[in-house]
Design an enzyme around this catalytic site. Structure first.
Site, PDB file in Angstrom:
ATOM      1  N   ASN A 187       0.688  -1.232  -0.064  1.00  0.00           N
ATOM      2  CA  ASN A 187       0.039  -0.086  -0.047  1.00  0.00           C
ATOM      3  C   ASN A 187       0.761   1.209   0.103  1.00  0.00           C
ATOM      4  OD1 ASN A 187       0.658   0.655   2.719  1.00  0.00           O
ATOM      5  ND2 ASN A 187      -0.835  -0.793   3.573  1.00  0.00           N
ATOM      6  N   SER A 220       1.249   3.551   2.212  1.00  0.00           N
ATOM      7  CA  SER A 220       1.830   3.960   3.354  1.00  0.00           C
ATOM      8  C   SER A 220       2.997   2.969   4.098  1.00  0.00           C
ATOM      9  CB  SER A 220       0.919   4.249   4.457  1.00  0.00           C
ATOM     10  OG  SER A 220       0.173   3.064   4.831  1.00  0.00           O
ATOM     11  N   CYS A 221       3.196   1.624   3.383  1.00  0.00           N
ATOM     12  CA  CYS A 221       3.941   0.960   3.941  1.00  0.00           C
ATOM     13  C   CYS A 221       4.881   0.202   2.896  1.00  0.00           C
ATOM     14  CB  CYS A 221       3.393  -0.107   4.802  1.00  0.00           C
ATOM     15  SG  CYS A 221       4.556  -1.238   5.690  1.00  0.00           S
ATOM     16  N   GLY A 222       6.047   0.145   2.870  1.00  0.00           N
ATOM     17  CA  GLY A 222       6.862  -0.603   1.881  1.00  0.00           C
ATOM     18  C   GLY A 222       7.418  -1.609   2.436  1.00  0.00           C
ATOM     19  N   CYS A 268       5.878  -4.090   3.977  1.00  0.00           N
ATOM     20  CA  CYS A 268       4.362  -4.791   4.550  1.00  0.00           C
ATOM     21  C   CYS A 268       4.673  -6.341   4.092  1.00  0.00           C
ATOM     22  CB  CYS A 268       3.074  -4.600   4.153  1.00  0.00           C
ATOM     23  SG  CYS A 268       2.649  -2.764   4.786  1.00  0.00           S
TER      24      CYS A 268
END
Length: 264
Positions: free
Chosen positions: A105, A107-109, A111
């Site tokens: 997503n 907001s998070c690389g 995840c």
């Protein structure tokens, strides 16, 4: 920027101290998936702001350790069809497939990673060590704001800039995701066959672990951010020999790691 911004939509605006509801219009930043297919065997779905997709693809594959450079890429092309995407073919270098979730997503690389600690342990410390004047750091936010057309239009984008040892801004990219913006500037250098290691990265927001990891893969000796870093970002920067600066705004700079590169 046309495909990065949705045309202004009607909104209601309520101002503090007023009982009147004002009608207005606001532009919205676009957020859409980019499907990257690698060797028709592994797919990555990245939520990003459309634009500079080739750069994002190259930077993502590089900072994820899927490729070590563009010499390993034999094909990179945009997919046909409504959804779009990127098809990439790479040489068989024997490198293991990166294990992570197939969806990333905005907001998070990191995840879906299997082992977060191994991300730090597997990286080599940065060896580049150019001195950098503190006064030039103070000037960077001003130069970067001038290039943030997407932020000025929507107020919703992150920006990352690469700067050289003289303090010159080389490239600026914006995206709804911080890590996407960093991948885009790295990808721009890769596609142009330009060196990475002789640059620093300036972030419009906070400095998180994922940003330090990407900077380390690119060999950046310096990361400067408008906001604060996280504790893991500081730990990683210390171990990876990266000078990490936060609160780079106004007349103050907080140097968290390896201050020897900053000259006054």
């Amino acid at each position: 920027m046309d495909n990065s911004v949705k045309h202004a939509i009607p909104v209601s605006i309520l101002r503090l101290g007023s009982t009147e509801v004002e009608l207005g219009h606001r532009s919205l930043i676009q957020e859409a998936p980019l499907i990257i297919s690698v060797n028709w065997a592994q797919e990555y779905s990245i939520m990003r702001t459309p634009g500079h997709d080739e750069e994002l693809t190259a930077g993502f594959l590089f900072t994820e350790g899927i490729i070590q450079g563009m010499d390993e890429v034999t094909l990179m092309r945009k997919c046909k069809g409504e959804k779009g995407g990127m098809d990439v073919s790479t040489l068989d270098t024997g490198a293991p497939i990166v294990k992570r979730a197939t969806s990333v997503n905005s907001s998070c690389g990191l995840c879906g990673r299997v082992d977060l600690d191994s991300l730090i342990e597997g990286l080599q410390p940065v060896t580049e060590a150019f001195p950098f004047p503190a006064e030039r750091l103070h000037e960077l936010p001003h130069h970067i704001r001038e290039a943030q057309a997407l932020f000025h239009a929507t107020g919703a984008s992150h920006a990352v800039a690469l700067f050289d040892a003289l303090g010159q801004v080389v490239v600026v990219r914006e995206d709804v995701g911080r890590h996407n913006a960093l991948d885009k500037v790295i990808g721009e250098r890769l596609l142009a066959r330009r060196p990475l290691a002789s640059h620093g990265a300036f972030l419009s927001g906070r400095a998180s672990l994922e940003m330090i990891i990407k900077a380390a893969r690119a060999g950046f000796p310096m990361v400067a951010a408008v906001s604060a870093p996280t504790n893991l970002a500081v730990e990683a920067a210390e171990r990876l020999n990266i000078t990490l600066c936060g609160f780079v705004r106004g007349r103050e700079i907080t140097i968290y790691t390896h201050p020897e590169r900053i000259t006054v």
